[in-house]
Design a protein around this motif. Structure first.
Motif, PDB file in Angstrom:
ATOM      1  N   SER A  29       0.372   1.607  -3.932  1.00  0.00           N
ATOM      2  CA  SER A  29       0.909   2.079  -5.314  1.00  0.00           C
ATOM      3  C   SER A  29       1.020   3.264  -5.789  1.00  0.00           C
ATOM      4  O   SER A  29       1.496   3.548  -6.822  1.00  0.00           O
ATOM      5  CB  SER A  29       0.468   1.049  -6.146  1.00  0.00           C
ATOM      6  N   GLU A  30       0.624   4.253  -4.847  1.00  0.00           N
ATOM      7  CA  GLU A  30       0.565   5.706  -5.225  1.00  0.00           C
ATOM      8  C   GLU A  30      -0.254   6.228  -6.316  1.00  0.00           C
ATOM      9  O   GLU A  30       0.134   6.984  -7.115  1.00  0.00           O
ATOM     10  CB  GLU A  30       1.947   6.235  -5.441  1.00  0.00           C
ATOM     11  N   THR A  52      -4.123   9.611  -4.290  1.00  0.00           N
ATOM     12  CA  THR A  52      -3.496  10.216  -2.900  1.00  0.00           C
ATOM     13  C   THR A  52      -4.852  10.382  -1.866  1.00  0.00           C
ATOM     14  O   THR A  52      -5.982  10.451  -2.321  1.00  0.00           O
ATOM     15  CB  THR A  52      -3.348  11.746  -3.182  1.00  0.00           C
ATOM     16  N   LYS A  96       1.739   1.945   3.684  1.00  0.00           N
ATOM     17  CA  LYS A  96       2.589   2.760   2.718  1.00  0.00           C
ATOM     18  C   LYS A  96       3.999   3.167   3.459  1.00  0.00           C
ATOM     19  O   LYS A  96       4.673   2.964   2.869  1.00  0.00           O
ATOM     20  CB  LYS A  96       1.880   3.797   2.231  1.00  0.00           C
ATOM     21  N   ASP A 106       7.664   1.974   2.654  1.00  0.00           N
ATOM     22  CA  ASP A 106       8.777   3.027   2.318  1.00  0.00           C
ATOM     23  C   ASP A 106      10.124   2.757   3.205  1.00  0.00           C
ATOM     24  O   ASP A 106      11.165   2.984   2.664  1.00  0.00           O
ATOM     25  CB  ASP A 106       8.569   4.321   2.342  1.00  0.00           C
ATOM     26  N   ILE A 126      -3.534   3.334  -2.418  1.00  0.00           N
ATOM     27  CA  ILE A 126      -2.609   4.151  -1.745  1.00  0.00           C
ATOM     28  C   ILE A 126      -1.254   3.658  -1.698  1.00  0.00           C
ATOM     29  O   ILE A 126      -0.264   4.340  -1.898  1.00  0.00           O
ATOM     30  CB  ILE A 126      -3.285   4.388  -0.253  1.00  0.00           C
ATOM     31  N   TYR A 170       3.785  -1.880  -6.529  1.00  0.00           N
ATOM     32  CA  TYR A 170       4.762  -1.023  -5.466  1.00  0.00           C
ATOM     33  C   TYR A 170       6.181  -1.536  -5.614  1.00  0.00           C
ATOM     34  O   TYR A 170       7.183  -0.437  -5.864  1.00  0.00           O
ATOM     35  CB  TYR A 170       4.415  -0.977  -4.039  1.00  0.00           C
TER      36      TYR A 170
END
Ligand SMILES: Cc1cc2nc3c(=O)[nH]c(=O)nc-3n(C[C@H](O)[C@H](O)[C@H](O)COP(=O)(O)OP(=O)(O)OC[C@H]3O[C@@H](n4cnc5c(N)ncnc54)[C@H](O)[C@@H]3O)c2cc1C
Length: 394
Positions: A54-55, A58, A139, A143, A52, A172
């Protein structure tokens, strides 16, 4: 007969689907009402939580709707937290005022909880990936960081999850900013649960080559707003801490007056809670040891235990109905012969001989099996296993 599956993670979901399948197969489904009870509404695929960050995945992809799953297997889902169990009255007590659900058979599969070992500040000031909500919040915290300055992230605990989190953090930050990632472990080497050093040596080099700083033999003593203090008195300033060290028994177990070992549920070889005939337990909540071999707390064993427990419940019910028939004495030996023996559980993925996939970021992973480490295709196989599991919920 009313069967309650309490806790619908990897173990609970497997018990419920196995029970449903077995009862259909043996034409006993009319006798069996199966209920799945969980405080949450989704099954979370924990092994993918680090990704999650490092995307790569989802939240929707790596979790499944328990209600939909239950109706697909002809089971009822009850979304409630259980706060106590009355074993004499055969009732689980739910969070709502006076709420209770009666049962004939109960399977306890409530998993484990994260522990912060009572270290001051650790729980309040750390982030976590142990729940999906925690991974999403971690996460978001990443950000929100101020990228005009150098960032410092401390991952505490270099077991399987800590290593995976460090690897995903590298991914990330790759195109974002300059960040220093620390992986802190109190034992002399990373991945201490894996008995041979080869895996720790390989993974240490893999992460160090990607600028992760590994601090082994380093125990956290205190966490304050800006810095970590280690047992030797040294300090490490940080922007974010991600806590990946340690699990403890589910808090509900403290309220239950039943046999335990170090707080975990003690079960007999058939996975019944010791001394009870109608209460079974599976998964992380269980302490199972036989001839010095202890079952691991992992998905593989949770599911293997689930299969054994479901089979044993069906066999117990069958044996009960034999007894109800109250045969004349001359047939006693015949009916005893027909009585089915319960199946013994034998762990494979054990504390002494663990096996696992460990992803390292950069779409790489290692597989550890029988003391040997495999690198080729490990990430692809790990993702294949994940996709196949997720399909059950699709
Ligand atoms: C971040 C992370 C990564 C992991 N990676 C791996 C991996 O790569 N490979 C591997 O094999 N294992 C991995 N594990 C361990 C693995 O996920 C567990 O061993 C497995 O989930 C155990 O299954 P379980 O059914 O016992 O518990 P869980 O899957 O945790 O399920 C417990 C369920 O009980 C419910 N529950 C708890 N208390 C209550 C209550 N009072 N009332 C109602 N419901 C309740 C919870 O909501 C949950 O749904 C990982 C764990 C984590 C946290």
């Amino acid at each position: 007969m009313k069967v309650i599956v309490l806790g619908c993670g990897f173990g609970g979901v497997e018990v419920a689907s196995e029970l449903s399948e077995l009862s259909e197969l043996r034409k006993r489904s009319k006798e069996l009402d199966i209920f799945m009870v969980d405080r949450g509404t989704r099954l979370e695929y924990y092994a993918a939580h680090p990704e999650i960050l490092s995307e790569k995945v989802t939240p929707e992809e790596i979790s499944g709707d328990l209600n939909k799953f239950a109706s697909r297997i002809n089971v009822e889902f009850i979304n409630k937290a259980v706060v106590n169990i009355d074993f004499e009255a055969k009732k689980v007590k739910t969070e709502d005022e006076g709420g209770e659900i009666p049962y004939d058979f109960l399977i306890i599969s409530i998993g484990a909880e994260q522990t912060f070992f009572g270290i001051p500040g650790a729980e309040e000031l750390s982030h976590s990936v142990n729940s999906l909500k925690g991974a999403i919040e971690t996460k978001k915290a990443l950000d929100r960081l101020d990228y005009s300055k150098k960032i410092s992230i401390a991952v505490i605990g270099a077991g399987l999850t800590g290593v995976e989190v460090a690897g995903e953090l590298v991914d990330y930050f790759r195109d974002r900013a300059s960040a220093k990632i620390y992986l802190v472990e109190m034992m002399p080497r990373i991945l201490p649960a894996f008995p041979t050093e080869n895996i720790a040596t390989y993974v240490s080099k893999f992460l160090s080559d990607r600028s992760v700083e590994i601090l082994t033999g380093t125990a956290v003593q205190e966490v304050s707003e800006q810095e970590l203090t280690f047992k030797d008195g040294s300090k490490l300033p940080y922007d974010i801490i991600i806590w990946t060290a340690g699990i403890k028994p589910n808090g509900l177990l403290e309220k239950l007056d039943i046999p335990k070992v170090k707080g975990w549920l003690k079960v007999d070889p058939y996975l019944r809670v010791e001394g009870m005939k109608n209460v079974f337990a599976v998964g992380d909540t269980v302490y199972f040891e036989n001839e010095g071999v202890r079952s691991g707390q992992n998905v593989e064993e949770a599911e293997r235990q689930a299969k054994v427990a479901a089979e044993n419940i069906i066999r117990t019910i069958k044996n009960l109905s034999f007894k109800k028939k109250a045969l004349p004495k001359k047939y006693y030996s015949l009916y005893t012969m027909k009585e089915e023996k319960l199946r013994r559980y034998r762990p494979k993925n054990t504390v002494q001989n663990p096996r696992a996939f460990i992803s390292l970021g950069d779409d790489k992973a290692v597989m550890y099996f029988g003391g040997i480490m495999f690198k080729a295709f490990a990430y692809r196989i790990k993702k294949f296993v994940e996709r196949r599991y997720r399909r059950r919920f699709g």
